[in-house]
Write a protein that holds these residues in place. Structure first.
Motif, PDB file in Angstrom:
ATOM      1  N   UNK A 124       0.958  -1.392   0.129  1.00 44.67           N
ATOM      2  CA  UNK A 124       0.150  -0.026   0.124  1.00 44.67           C
ATOM      3  C   UNK A 124       0.957   0.989   0.087  1.00 44.67           C
ATOM      4  N   UNK A 125       0.517   2.092  -1.144  1.00 40.74           N
ATOM      5  CA  UNK A 125       1.520   3.384  -1.118  1.00 40.74           C
ATOM      6  C   UNK A 125       0.607   4.348  -0.548  1.00 40.74           C
ATOM      7  N   UNK A 126       1.039   5.098   0.438  1.00 43.57           N
ATOM      8  CA  UNK A 126       0.306   6.123   1.229  1.00 43.57           C
ATOM      9  C   UNK A 126       0.139   7.423   0.398  1.00 43.57           C
ATOM     10  N   UNK A 127       0.720   7.457  -0.900  1.00 45.14           N
ATOM     11  CA  UNK A 127       0.550   8.679  -1.639  1.00 45.14           C
ATOM     12  C   UNK A 127      -0.537   8.528  -2.721  1.00 45.14           C
ATOM     13  N   UNK A 128      -0.956   7.357  -2.876  1.00 42.34           N
ATOM     14  CA  UNK A 128      -2.019   7.158  -3.701  1.00 42.34           C
ATOM     15  C   UNK A 128      -3.298   7.776  -3.471  1.00 42.34           C
ATOM     16  N   UNK A 129      -3.698   8.513  -4.541  1.00 42.29           N
ATOM     17  CA  UNK A 129      -4.890   9.265  -4.489  1.00 42.29           C
ATOM     18  C   UNK A 129      -6.150   8.362  -4.563  1.00 42.29           C
ATOM     19  N   UNK A 130      -6.665   7.755  -3.726  1.00 38.12           N
ATOM     20  CA  UNK A 130      -7.596   6.800  -4.135  1.00 38.12           C
ATOM     21  C   UNK A 130      -8.746   7.377  -4.654  1.00 38.12           C
ATOM     22  N   UNK A 131      -9.244   8.459  -3.957  1.00 46.37           N
ATOM     23  CA  UNK A 131     -10.511   9.045  -4.780  1.00 46.37           C
ATOM     24  C   UNK A 131     -10.403   9.539  -6.278  1.00 46.37           C
ATOM     25  N   UNK A 132      -9.001   9.619  -6.661  1.00 46.36           N
ATOM     26  CA  UNK A 132      -8.829  10.204  -7.937  1.00 46.36           C
ATOM     27  C   UNK A 132      -8.624   9.005  -9.094  1.00 46.36           C
ATOM     28  N   UNK A 133      -8.148   7.955  -8.480  1.00 45.37           N
ATOM     29  CA  UNK A 133      -7.830   6.566  -9.341  1.00 45.37           C
ATOM     30  C   UNK A 133      -8.843   5.522  -9.099  1.00 45.37           C
ATOM     31  N   UNK A 134      -9.562   5.280  -8.343  1.00 47.83           N
ATOM     32  CA  UNK A 134     -10.474   4.456  -8.109  1.00 47.83           C
ATOM     33  C   UNK A 134     -11.285   4.105  -9.314  1.00 47.83           C
ATOM     34  N   UNK A 135     -11.545   5.240 -10.120  1.00 53.81           N
ATOM     35  CA  UNK A 135     -12.418   5.387 -10.976  1.00 53.81           C
ATOM     36  C   UNK A 135     -11.743   4.651 -12.266  1.00 53.81           C
ATOM     37  N   UNK A 136     -10.548   4.243 -12.126  1.00 52.28           N
ATOM     38  CA  UNK A 136      -9.801   3.418 -13.087  1.00 52.28           C
ATOM     39  C   UNK A 136      -9.845   1.999 -12.987  1.00 52.28           C
TER      40      UNK A 136
END
Ligand SMILES: CC(C)(COP(=O)(O)OP(=O)(O)OC[C@H]1O[C@@H](n2cnc3c(N)ncnc32)[C@H](O)[C@@H]1OP(=O)(O)O)[C@@H](O)C(=O)NCCC(=O)NCCS
Length: 238
Positions: A119-131
């Motif tokens: 798990x990368x804490x810099x992952x912007x989940x809200x932005x990339x979940x749509x992918x």
């Protein structure tokens, strides 16, 4: 429901030495290793392939270097890339690596796919979940749910051999807070058994999942690949 047995071997890369494990590899794998410039990529590839060979050798009582591993791309038919498989053996395999961990899944049941992600804490989940999810699918909230969903989907596409040449949105899985299962994958005409892999609290910052193209309940057995590799590199398997 039929029980599907599968061994999942886990190796910590900070506990092995690239040159030492390279001795377990086949000549073509050693050549491939020399072409990789990045040290981390070399260690992950060497770790995965040596763990695969060690795990198969342990089961079969043969030398790791005697095992034949080939690959074939289900998209274009090339034998230069694509999902690796064991030649001359009725066993299915899958390799995954992320950061310091390597997993190798081995089963006699059916084609298998394993995935692990740190798990990368810099992952912007809200932005990339749509992918990775479509709008009417449960949206992962937070890092843990995002990586759990990702791993479930990637394990399925690795079991099929298509990898992420197919958008992960096409693979629908259950909500991250529910038991793992495939909901739909229109391109696949086979049953899928899916589960999350519990890597223990020592690796709580990783997510992992396992998929087998068979009907049944998956019972992965987590095995210590680090000890296995250490034993082998100290002197033979017999
Ligand atoms: C397979 C794939 C999902 C791996 O993604 P990743 O997150 O970078 O890496 P992972 O650690 O999860 O897995 C890597 C391992 O998967 C295995 N692998 C490679 N291709 C695979 C495939 N098509 N299906 C299943 N497993 C595959 C290999 O064992 C590889 O490790 P190794 O090369 O060191 O032996 C990604 O590389 C992919 O989608 N490749 C296929 C792309 C494709 O098919 N393109 C069309 C070409 S015509």
């Amino acid at each position: 429901m039929r029980r599907i047995d599968c061994d999942v071997w886990m190796l910590r890369l900070d506990e092995i030495d690239e040159e030492q494990v390279a001795g377990l590899l086949a000549p073509e794998e050693q050549r491939h290793l020399r072409r990789l410039r990045n040290r981390g990529d070399r260690l992950r590839h060497a770790g995965g392939r040596s763990l695969l060979r060690a795990a198969v050798a342990e089961r079969a009582g043969v030398e790791p270097t005697s095992i034949h591993v080939a690959c074939r791309c289900v998209m274009c038919g090339s034998t230069e890339h694509g999902k690796p498989y064991l030649e001359e053996r009725d066993e299915y395999m899958s390799i995954a690596h992320s950061s310091n961990l390597v997993l190798v899944a081995l089963t006699e049941a059916a084609p298998v796919g394993v995935d692990v992600e740190k798990r990368d804490s810099s992952t912007e989940v809200d932005l990339i979940a749509g992918y990775i999810v479509v709008p009417d699918e449960p949206t992962p909230v937070g890092l843990t749910e995002f990586y759990r969903t990702w791993c479930r989907k990637e394990a399925v596409v690795k079991a099929c051999g298509v990898g992420i040449s197919i958008p992960l949105r096409e693979v629908r899985v259950t909500a991250p807070n529910q038991e793992a299962a495939l909901v739909s994958f229109p391109k696949l005409n086979a049953p899928v058994a899916l589960c999350d892999i519990d890597l223990s609290t020592a690796h709580a910052d990783y997510a992992a999942a396992l998929a087998v193209l068979a009907d049944g309940s998956l019972a992965p057995r987590l095995r210590d690949g680090t000890s296995l590799i250490r034993t082998l590199t100290r002197g033979g398997i017999s």
